[in-house]
Design an enzyme around this catalytic site. Structure first.
Site, PDB file in Angstrom:
ATOM      1  N   CYS A   8     -56.982  36.413 -32.502  1.00  0.00           N
ATOM      2  CA  CYS A   8     -57.232  37.584 -33.337  1.00  0.00           C
ATOM      3  C   CYS A   8     -58.406  37.235 -34.248  1.00  0.00           C
ATOM      4  CB  CYS A   8     -55.994  38.013 -34.104  1.00  0.00           C
ATOM      5  SG  CYS A   8     -55.423  36.844 -35.331  1.00  0.00           S
ATOM      6  N   CYS A  80     -55.028  41.695 -31.755  1.00  0.00           N
ATOM      7  CA  CYS A  80     -55.498  42.599 -32.796  1.00  0.00           C
ATOM      8  C   CYS A  80     -55.178  44.047 -32.421  1.00  0.00           C
ATOM      9  CB  CYS A  80     -56.989  42.416 -33.028  1.00  0.00           C
ATOM     10  SG  CYS A  80     -57.907  42.350 -31.504  1.00  0.00           S
ATOM     11  N   CYS A  88     -61.704  43.622 -32.227  1.00  0.00           N
ATOM     12  CA  CYS A  88     -61.048  42.548 -31.502  1.00  0.00           C
ATOM     13  C   CYS A  88     -62.096  41.565 -30.997  1.00  0.00           C
ATOM     14  CB  CYS A  88     -60.293  43.152 -30.327  1.00  0.00           C
ATOM     15  SG  CYS A  88     -58.670  42.465 -30.092  1.00  0.00           S
TER      16      CYS A  88
END
Length: 160
Positions: A8, A80, A88
């Site tokens: 993430c 994400c 992302c």
């Protein structure tokens, strides 16, 4: 056995929850790591507290950059929430990639109970997806990357 990377942006909540949970549940030889494209430098204290409550080891967990991975990942799972407008990170190395979007509990507001609930929701979604991943015929799928990707993409739609 494959190395899994949960990726993430900040590497303080979701990817760390996924790393610890995967490593707690995975069969011998399967390992996960986590990283962020712009790590915050610390694991969110609520993530650590939640893992402790769930009986999942937290020793050694820290926020880290994808620039310093200890292993080259075979599978990259971004966590994400792109639907929430979150950017992302795109891992460009040679790996099977899938997306398991989860809202970031670090952005939760409200009472302590409401914020804790956001962390628990993220954890439950990730755990359910990890359990679904580990329930796959992994030995069979290791030699069929197209089918493995299809299964991982399907798992990413569970509990949205």
């Amino acid at each position: 056995m494959p190395n899994i990377l949960f990726l993430c942006t900040g590497n303080s909540c979701r990817s760390v929850l996924a790393e610890a949970t995967f490593n707690h549940l995975a069969p011998a030889g399967w390992t996960a790591m986590s990283a962020g494209s712009k790590p915050t430098g610390q694991v969110h204290p609520r993530s650590l507290a939640l893992l402790d409550r769930e009986g999942i080891p937290t020793q050694g967990l820290h926020s880290k950059s994808w620039d310093n991975l200890p292993h080259t990942p075979d599978i990259v799972i971004t966590v994400c929430a792109s639907a929430a407008g979150e950017t992302c990170p795109a891992y460009l190395g040679p790996a099977l990639r899938t997306h398991w979007g989860v809202d970031d509990p670090a952005h939760a507001t409200g009472t302590d109970a409401e914020i804790d609930s956001a962390f628990m929701t993220a954890y439950r979604i990730l755990r359910a997806r990890i359990e679904a991943f580990l329930a796959l015929p992994l030995t069979e799928l290791e030699n069929d990357p197209a089918r493995l990707k299809e299964e991982l993409d399907r798992i990413g739609t569970l509990l949205q």
